[in-house]
Design a protein around this motif. Structure first.
Motif, PDB file in Angstrom:
ATOM      1  N   LEU A   1      -3.360   0.996   4.047  1.00 21.06           N
ATOM      2  CA  LEU A   1      -2.171   1.732   3.821  1.00 21.06           C
ATOM      3  C   LEU A   1      -0.999   1.606   4.585  1.00 21.06           C
ATOM      4  O   LEU A   1       0.302   2.005   4.016  1.00 21.06           O
ATOM      5  N   PHE A   2      -1.105   1.505   5.818  1.00 20.24           N
ATOM      6  CA  PHE A   2      -0.044   1.441   6.804  1.00 20.24           C
ATOM      7  C   PHE A   2       0.509  -0.116   7.025  1.00 20.24           C
ATOM      8  O   PHE A   2       0.699  -0.422   8.225  1.00 20.24           O
ATOM      9  N   GLN A   3       0.718  -0.713   6.046  1.00 18.38           N
ATOM     10  CA  GLN A   3       1.206  -2.147   6.169  1.00 18.38           C
ATOM     11  C   GLN A   3       2.792  -1.981   5.794  1.00 18.38           C
ATOM     12  O   GLN A   3       3.009  -1.725   4.841  1.00 18.38           O
ATOM     13  N   PRO A   4       3.589  -2.125   6.920  1.00 25.42           N
ATOM     14  CA  PRO A   4       5.128  -1.832   6.709  1.00 25.42           C
ATOM     15  C   PRO A   4       5.786  -2.808   5.821  1.00 25.42           C
ATOM     16  O   PRO A   4       6.597  -2.281   5.056  1.00 25.42           O
ATOM     17  N   GLN A   5       5.410  -4.077   5.621  1.00 27.91           N
ATOM     18  CA  GLN A   5       5.865  -4.802   4.657  1.00 27.91           C
ATOM     19  C   GLN A   5       5.635  -4.394   3.064  1.00 27.91           C
ATOM     20  O   GLN A   5       6.364  -4.586   2.214  1.00 27.91           O
ATOM     21  N   ILE A   6       4.182  -3.854   2.888  1.00 29.43           N
ATOM     22  CA  ILE A   6       3.932  -3.298   1.671  1.00 29.43           C
ATOM     23  C   ILE A   6       4.617  -2.010   1.384  1.00 29.43           C
ATOM     24  O   ILE A   6       4.961  -1.813   0.225  1.00 29.43           O
ATOM     25  N   ILE A   7       4.762  -1.137   2.278  1.00 28.04           N
ATOM     26  CA  ILE A   7       5.440  -0.151   2.084  1.00 28.04           C
ATOM     27  C   ILE A   7       6.832  -0.190   1.736  1.00 28.04           C
ATOM     28  O   ILE A   7       7.565   0.297   0.902  1.00 28.04           O
ATOM     29  N   ALA A   8       7.527  -1.203   2.432  1.00 26.24           N
ATOM     30  CA  ALA A   8       9.068  -1.573   2.161  1.00 26.24           C
ATOM     31  C   ALA A   8       9.310  -2.239   0.852  1.00 26.24           C
ATOM     32  O   ALA A   8      10.268  -1.881   0.088  1.00 26.24           O
ATOM     33  N   ALA A   9       8.152  -2.818   0.403  1.00 24.43           N
ATOM     34  CA  ALA A   9       8.104  -3.578  -1.013  1.00 24.43           C
ATOM     35  C   ALA A   9       8.164  -2.291  -2.170  1.00 24.43           C
ATOM     36  O   ALA A   9       8.638  -2.494  -2.988  1.00 24.43           O
ATOM     37  N   GLY A  10       7.403  -1.259  -1.834  1.00 20.44           N
ATOM     38  CA  GLY A  10       7.182  -0.240  -2.750  1.00 20.44           C
ATOM     39  C   GLY A  10       8.480   0.449  -3.013  1.00 20.44           C
ATOM     40  O   GLY A  10       8.836   0.975  -3.900  1.00 20.44           O
ATOM     41  N   PHE A  11       9.290   0.573  -1.596  1.00 19.14           N
ATOM     42  CA  PHE A  11      10.488   1.166  -1.767  1.00 19.14           C
ATOM     43  C   PHE A  11      11.476   0.272  -2.762  1.00 19.14           C
ATOM     44  O   PHE A  11      12.284   0.770  -3.304  1.00 19.14           O
ATOM     45  N   LEU A  12      11.489  -0.769  -2.488  1.00 22.61           N
ATOM     46  CA  LEU A  12      12.434  -1.672  -3.255  1.00 22.61           C
ATOM     47  C   LEU A  12      12.197  -1.922  -4.667  1.00 22.61           C
ATOM     48  O   LEU A  12      12.969  -1.649  -5.530  1.00 22.61           O
ATOM     49  N   ILE A  13      10.757  -1.721  -4.898  1.00 21.86           N
ATOM     50  CA  ILE A  13      10.551  -1.826  -6.573  1.00 21.86           C
ATOM     51  C   ILE A  13      10.897  -0.433  -7.124  1.00 21.86           C
ATOM     52  O   ILE A  13      11.230  -0.209  -8.401  1.00 21.86           O
ATOM     53  N   GLY A  14      10.885   0.836  -6.273  1.00 23.94           N
ATOM     54  CA  GLY A  14      11.641   2.174  -6.681  1.00 23.94           C
ATOM     55  C   GLY A  14      13.048   1.832  -6.978  1.00 23.94           C
ATOM     56  O   GLY A  14      13.641   2.118  -8.072  1.00 23.94           O
ATOM     57  N   VAL A  15      13.636   1.099  -6.075  1.00 24.38           N
ATOM     58  CA  VAL A  15      15.092   0.923  -6.450  1.00 24.38           C
ATOM     59  C   VAL A  15      15.364  -0.179  -7.828  1.00 24.38           C
ATOM     60  O   VAL A  15      16.356   0.148  -8.333  1.00 24.38           O
ATOM     61  N   PHE A  16      14.283  -0.718  -8.107  1.00 27.87           N
ATOM     62  CA  PHE A  16      14.620  -1.719  -9.192  1.00 27.87           C
ATOM     63  C   PHE A  16      14.447  -0.838 -10.509  1.00 27.87           C
ATOM     64  O   PHE A  16      14.986  -1.332 -11.648  1.00 27.87           O
ATOM     65  N   HIS A  17      13.923   0.440 -10.485  1.00 28.51           N
ATOM     66  CA  HIS A  17      14.036   1.163 -11.717  1.00 28.51           C
ATOM     67  C   HIS A  17      15.551   1.227 -12.169  1.00 28.51           C
ATOM     68  O   HIS A  17      15.737   1.514 -13.233  1.00 28.51           O
ATOM     69  N   TRP A  18      16.312   1.485 -11.072  1.00 32.97           N
ATOM     70  CA  TRP A  18      17.608   1.735 -11.050  1.00 32.97           C
ATOM     71  C   TRP A  18      18.591   0.503 -11.301  1.00 32.97           C
ATOM     72  O   TRP A  18      19.737   0.561 -12.056  1.00 32.97           O
ATOM     73  N   SER A  19      18.051  -0.390 -10.756  1.00 30.31           N
ATOM     74  CA  SER A  19      18.923  -1.814 -10.632  1.00 30.31           C
ATOM     75  C   SER A  19      18.769  -2.680 -11.801  1.00 30.31           C
ATOM     76  O   SER A  19      19.593  -3.170 -12.458  1.00 30.31           O
ATOM     77  N   ASN A  20      17.561  -2.956 -11.903  1.00 33.90           N
ATOM     78  CA  ASN A  20      16.769  -3.786 -12.938  1.00 33.90           C
ATOM     79  C   ASN A  20      15.494  -3.646 -13.410  1.00 33.90           C
ATOM     80  O   ASN A  20      14.631  -4.185 -12.705  1.00 33.90           O
ATOM     81  N   TYR A  21      15.120  -2.769 -14.010  1.00 28.16           N
ATOM     82  CA  TYR A  21      13.834  -2.238 -14.359  1.00 28.16           C
ATOM     83  C   TYR A  21      12.710  -3.287 -14.714  1.00 28.16           C
ATOM     84  O   TYR A  21      11.389  -3.284 -14.213  1.00 28.16           O
TER      85      TYR A  21
ATOM     86  N   ALA B   1       3.267   4.555  -6.547  1.00 33.80           N
ATOM     87  CA  ALA B   1       3.415   5.844  -6.106  1.00 33.80           C
ATOM     88  C   ALA B   1       4.767   5.924  -5.429  1.00 33.80           C
ATOM     89  O   ALA B   1       5.606   6.866  -5.522  1.00 33.80           O
ATOM     90  N   ILE B   2       4.881   5.028  -4.377  1.00 34.52           N
ATOM     91  CA  ILE B   2       6.210   5.046  -3.492  1.00 34.52           C
ATOM     92  C   ILE B   2       7.556   4.695  -4.479  1.00 34.52           C
ATOM     93  O   ILE B   2       8.324   5.496  -4.392  1.00 34.52           O
ATOM     94  N   GLY B   3       7.080   3.549  -5.389  1.00 32.93           N
ATOM     95  CA  GLY B   3       8.303   3.249  -6.281  1.00 32.93           C
ATOM     96  C   GLY B   3       8.565   4.198  -7.268  1.00 32.93           C
ATOM     97  O   GLY B   3       9.733   4.682  -7.675  1.00 32.93           O
ATOM     98  N   THR B   4       7.636   5.112  -7.735  1.00 34.77           N
ATOM     99  CA  THR B   4       8.058   6.247  -8.690  1.00 34.77           C
ATOM    100  C   THR B   4       8.803   7.391  -7.820  1.00 34.77           C
ATOM    101  O   THR B   4       9.610   7.953  -8.643  1.00 34.77           O
ATOM    102  N   ILE B   5       8.248   7.495  -6.706  1.00 34.56           N
ATOM    103  CA  ILE B   5       8.997   8.604  -5.858  1.00 34.56           C
ATOM    104  C   ILE B   5      10.495   8.168  -5.544  1.00 34.56           C
ATOM    105  O   ILE B   5      11.505   9.000  -5.717  1.00 34.56           O
ATOM    106  N   VAL B   6      10.499   6.904  -5.200  1.00 34.76           N
ATOM    107  CA  VAL B   6      11.948   6.430  -4.772  1.00 34.76           C
ATOM    108  C   VAL B   6      12.879   6.403  -5.914  1.00 34.76           C
ATOM    109  O   VAL B   6      14.049   6.703  -5.924  1.00 34.76           O
ATOM    110  N   ALA B   7      12.420   6.188  -7.057  1.00 30.59           N
ATOM    111  CA  ALA B   7      13.155   6.085  -8.446  1.00 30.59           C
ATOM    112  C   ALA B   7      13.683   7.587  -8.995  1.00 30.59           C
ATOM    113  O   ALA B   7      14.309   7.611  -9.808  1.00 30.59           O
ATOM    114  N   LEU B   8      13.069   8.464  -8.402  1.00 30.77           N
ATOM    115  CA  LEU B   8      13.245   9.994  -9.031  1.00 30.77           C
ATOM    116  C   LEU B   8      14.733  10.310  -9.027  1.00 30.77           C
ATOM    117  O   LEU B   8      15.048  10.989 -10.103  1.00 30.77           O
ATOM    118  N   PRO B   9      15.708  10.199  -8.177  1.00 31.97           N
ATOM    119  CA  PRO B   9      17.079  10.356  -8.296  1.00 31.97           C
ATOM    120  C   PRO B   9      17.735   9.829  -9.480  1.00 31.97           C
ATOM    121  O   PRO B   9      18.619  10.228  -9.931  1.00 31.97           O
TER     122      PRO B   9
END
Length: 503
Positions: A355-375, A417-425
């Motif tokens: 669960l603590f792989q930094p690249q995977i966590i960062a990728a999760g953040f980015l696909i959360g941004v994709f909700h807003w930039s290009n679903y 889960a990370i992507g869903t949380i990041v997309a909340l705003p």
């Protein structure tokens, strides 16, 4: 300072001087944006170095995009919850705080090794050159009318006027913008921190993305080819050459930033030479083929590619998201590169390690941004991340089913889960326009699909075949059996190693 770095420095100075005759007075805004990417790259370099530790440049080019996506999202999230106004001072303060946090993190938590300056400078020259090239080309047709340009420009002007997030709808409908406007938001965010004007930055945003569309694939492919070359040298001996990695990188960059599909080759060249075309070839035809030639009422498809959008001039969600998608791919390759760095190591499965792989966590953040930039990119690259997770788990745990399946399921759930949380705003204020996903009722003609996707399909199949052949010959995984014997990472059997040790 090496000769290569000196040559790159001279080229960069010459390119900077060339902005005046090529861009005229618009070169001021252009240089502001380039300096902005330079500052963001330096500021987020420690964070990028932690994510790309085995890259020669420690993720230098990716640090620029990382700085843009993280700092822009921070302003967006704070503004969405009404905590700060969307103004230039707030944007600058947010960027400054995040840069400070990046360097504090780098000084105390990350052992940042110095990058290879020669390679870093070569990348910077490539980035500047293609940024300048695409900006120069954009100047031949700068009008923002036709297709989706007016809407994209209107979104940017509405956000420039507004201090609220999301901004009021540009049609003054009495509500806020309800669309995937992340790309235009990032363009406005960069406009505000550089104190430039939308009439220039509308174009600078798309030309900067076009430049990243060249240099980021160049970096990924260079490291792929260079890793393969180093592996061959370790096994067979010889001297290290950069020709193949550089050539592969240039081809990859050209394929993403400059190339199209085979429609032009067949209809714009071959049929034109044979005199089969009734009229001159029109470049949008390569994106309006299925359902249009011949006309099919229920199967009209738009199949754009990056260079078409760069030339056309749209600044739509899928255009800006190209650089964020390439950041995801770079992160995933870095993850695999780290995972496969020690093929003979016996990895022990642990929840913390998974669960603590930094690249995977960062990728999760980015696909959360994709909700807003290009679903659609959220859907696509969630599957891509799962594929990379599967590959890494197969390699790390020697294809043991329990550890492999557990790793993929846990990392997929983590990313979702990370992507869903990041997309909340964004999702908390967005009224979805999607009615659901169903089975296609109409199917395109096979020969048309072959014209559009045949060449990349053939290349991918040939690449996979070449990799499998090389793997079978030289790169057996630890623990795999060959004729009843254990084969180690260097291709030797356990018995051969023991015999050599005795001798």
């Amino acid at each position: 300072m090496s000769k290569k770095t000196t040559v790159s420095g001279i080229l960069l100075v010459l390119l900077v001087l060339a902005t005046t005759p090529l861009l005229g007075t618009d070169n001021v805004s252009f240089l502001k944006w380039w300096l902005m990417t330079l500052v963001l790259g330096i500021g987020f370099y420690p964070a990028a170095a932690a994510l790309f530790p085995r890259f020669h440049d420690r993720g230098w080019m990716f640090s620029k995009v990382l700085g843009i996506v993280v700092s822009g999202f921070a302003v967006f999230a704070l503004g969405s919850f009404g905590l700060v106004p969307f103004t230039a001072p707030v944007c600058l303060i947010t960027v400054g705080v995040l840069i400070l946090a990046s360097w504090i993190f780098g000084c105390f938590k990350v052992r940042v090794h110095a990058p290879e300056i020669d390679f870093l400078m070569m990348e910077e020259v490539l980035f500047f050159a293609f940024f300048l090239l695409w900006t120069y080309l954009a100047g031949f047709h700068p009008e923002a009318h036709g297709t989706e340009k007016f809407m994209d420009y209107g979104f940017m002007k509405a956000m420039m006027r507004s201090t609220a997030v999301p901004a009021e709808d540009l049609w003054y409908s009495g509500s806020s913008i309800n669309y995937y406007y992340g790309g235009q938001f990032y363009a406005v965010f960069l406009t505000k921190i550089t104190f430039t004007d939308v009439k220039q930055t509308y174009h600078l945003m798309r030309t900067m993305v076009a430049s990243f569309a060249f240099v980021l694939p160049f970096s990924i492919t260079y490291h792929l080819a260079e890793s393969r070359a180093c592996h061959r040298i370790r096994k067979e001996g010889g001297n290290k050459s950069q020709i193949a990695p550089v050539l592969g990188g240039l081809l990859s960059g050209g394929a993403v930033s400059l190339a199209g599909n085979m429609h032009y080759v067949i209809y714009g060249c071959i049929r034109q030479w044979l005199g089969l075309n009734e009229s001159a070839y029109w470049f949008p035809s390569s994106t309006r083929y299925i359902g249009y030639d011949p006309l099919v009422e229920n199967d009209r498809t738009i199949h754009e590619f990056p260079s078409y959008s760069f030339v056309l001039g749209d600044l739509h969600a899928h255009v800006v998201n190209v650089m964020f998608v390439l950041l995801v791919l770079g992160l995933l390759y870095s993850y695999v590169k780290n995972t496969c760095r020690d093929p003979e190591k016996e990895w022990k499965w642990s929840l913390k390690d998974v669960l603590f792989q930094p690249q995977i966590i960062a990728a999760g953040f980015l696909i959360g941004v994709f909700h807003w930039s290009n679903y659609w990119d959220f859907v696509i690259y969630f599957v891509v991340i799962a594929g990379f997770s599967l590959y890494g788990a197969l390699y790390r745990y020697h294809a043991r089913a329990k550890e492999t399946i557990g790793t993929v399921l846990l990392q997929a759930a983590e990313v979702f889960a990370i992507g869903t949380i990041v997309a909340l705003p964004f999702t908390m204020k967005f009224e979805t326009m999607v009615s659901g996903v169903g089975i296609a009722k109409h199917h395109s003609m096979l020969y048309q699909l072959a014209i559009l996707w045949g060449l990349p399909t053939v290349l991918v199949v040939l690449f996979i075949a070449a990799v499998l052949l090389a793997w079978r010959k030289n790169c057996h995984l630890p623990g795999m059996e060959r004729q009843g014997q254990i084969v180690l990472a260097d291709g030797k059997t356990q018995e051969e190693v023991e015999e050599q040790a005795v001798a």
